[in-house]
Each structure stands twice: as C-alpha cells, then as structure tokens.
Design a protein around this motif. Structure first.
Motif, mmCIF file in Angstrom:
data_model
loop_
_atom_site.group_PDB
_atom_site.id
_atom_site.type_symbol
_atom_site.label_atom_id
_atom_site.label_comp_id
_atom_site.label_asym_id
_atom_site.label_seq_id
_atom_site.Cartn_x
_atom_site.Cartn_y
_atom_site.Cartn_z
ATOM 1 N N SER A 285 0.704 -1.237 0.116
ATOM 2 C CA SER A 285 -0.110 0.040 0.061
ATOM 3 C C SER A 285 0.559 1.246 0.016
ATOM 4 C CB SER A 285 -0.958 0.033 1.192
ATOM 5 O OG SER A 285 -0.136 0.191 2.416
ATOM 6 N N VAL A 286 2.045 1.391 0.700
ATOM 7 C CA VAL A 286 3.030 2.352 0.848
ATOM 8 C C VAL A 286 3.329 2.604 -0.733
ATOM 9 C CG1 VAL A 286 5.019 3.062 1.442
ATOM 10 C CG2 VAL A 286 3.600 2.439 3.173
ATOM 11 N N ASN A 287 3.824 1.650 -1.531
ATOM 12 C CA ASN A 287 4.415 1.625 -2.808
ATOM 13 C C ASN A 287 3.359 2.050 -3.600
ATOM 14 O OD1 ASN A 287 6.887 0.739 -1.986
ATOM 15 N ND2 ASN A 287 6.641 -1.448 -2.404
ATOM 16 N N GLU A 288 2.101 1.763 -3.479
ATOM 17 C CA GLU A 288 1.029 2.041 -4.506
ATOM 18 C C GLU A 288 0.767 3.559 -4.132
ATOM 19 O OE1 GLU A 288 -2.288 -0.192 -3.769
ATOM 20 O OE2 GLU A 288 -1.470 -1.937 -4.818
ATOM 21 N N GLY A 289 0.881 4.092 -2.929
ATOM 22 C CA GLY A 289 0.699 5.466 -2.611
ATOM 23 C C GLY A 289 1.730 6.355 -3.516
ATOM 24 N N GLU A 290 2.953 5.910 -3.396
ATOM 25 C CA GLU A 290 4.130 6.560 -3.973
ATOM 26 C C GLU A 290 3.970 6.670 -5.389
ATOM 27 O OE1 GLU A 290 7.625 4.785 -2.436
ATOM 28 O OE2 GLU A 290 7.558 5.610 -0.738
ATOM 29 N N ASN A 291 3.422 5.461 -6.084
ATOM 30 C CA ASN A 291 3.393 5.689 -7.415
ATOM 31 C C ASN A 291 2.070 6.334 -8.089
ATOM 32 O OD1 ASN A 291 5.728 4.134 -7.572
ATOM 33 N ND2 ASN A 291 4.509 2.095 -7.687
ATOM 34 N N SER A 292 0.960 6.776 -7.223
ATOM 35 C CA SER A 292 -0.148 7.539 -7.640
ATOM 36 C C SER A 292 0.390 8.932 -7.932
ATOM 37 C CB SER A 292 -1.118 7.358 -6.842
ATOM 38 O OG SER A 292 -0.933 7.988 -5.551
ATOM 39 N N PRO A 293 -0.385 9.341 -9.050
ATOM 40 C CA PRO A 293 -0.017 10.784 -9.307
ATOM 41 C C PRO A 293 -0.644 11.765 -8.172
ATOM 42 C CG PRO A 293 -2.112 10.028 -10.594
ATOM 43 C CD PRO A 293 -1.370 8.732 -9.858
ATOM 44 N N GLU A 294 0.069 12.723 -7.934
ATOM 45 C CA GLU A 294 -0.367 13.871 -7.218
ATOM 46 C C GLU A 294 -1.668 14.590 -7.456
ATOM 47 O OE1 GLU A 294 2.065 15.657 -4.771
ATOM 48 O OE2 GLU A 294 3.609 14.061 -4.766
#
Length: 58
Positions: free
Chosen positions: A42-51
């Motif tokens: 979930s942390v990695n998905e949050g980092e890869n999502s666009p701002e």
C-alpha cells in the motif's frame, strides 16, 4: 549497565514456546509477515499514484 544475555533470551523463548506452542507461533509469524507485506504494497502504491491537482479557491 545490565544487558540481556543470550541465556536469558533462550529462557524467554522457551517459555513463550511452552505457552503458545510452535503451531500457533508459526501462524502468528505468517500473519505478521502478511500484514507487513500488505503495508509495504500500500505504501508503494501511494508513492506511484499521481499527485492530486491543487485548485485555488477564489
């Protein structure tokens, strides 16, 4: 300072194994590992999502 020696750790480990049993400890370890891997995912998905785009309020 007093530290924990290897013998004290072994005695604590023996008591924990006697209280819970190896099967329950194995299940606990696998559950903990699954929780950690889910958290990392979930942390990695949050980092890869666009701002999100910030809009100015007038």
């Amino acid at each position: 300072m007093m530290g924990i020696s290897i013998w004290q750790l072994l005695i604590i480990l023996l008591i924990v194994v006697m209280l819970f049993g190896t099967k329950r400890l194995r299940n606990l370890g696998s559950d903990l590992g699954g929780a950690i891997s889910g958290f990392r995912k979930s942390v990695n998905e949050g980092e890869n999502s666009p701002e999100p785009v910030k809009q100015e309020i007038k």
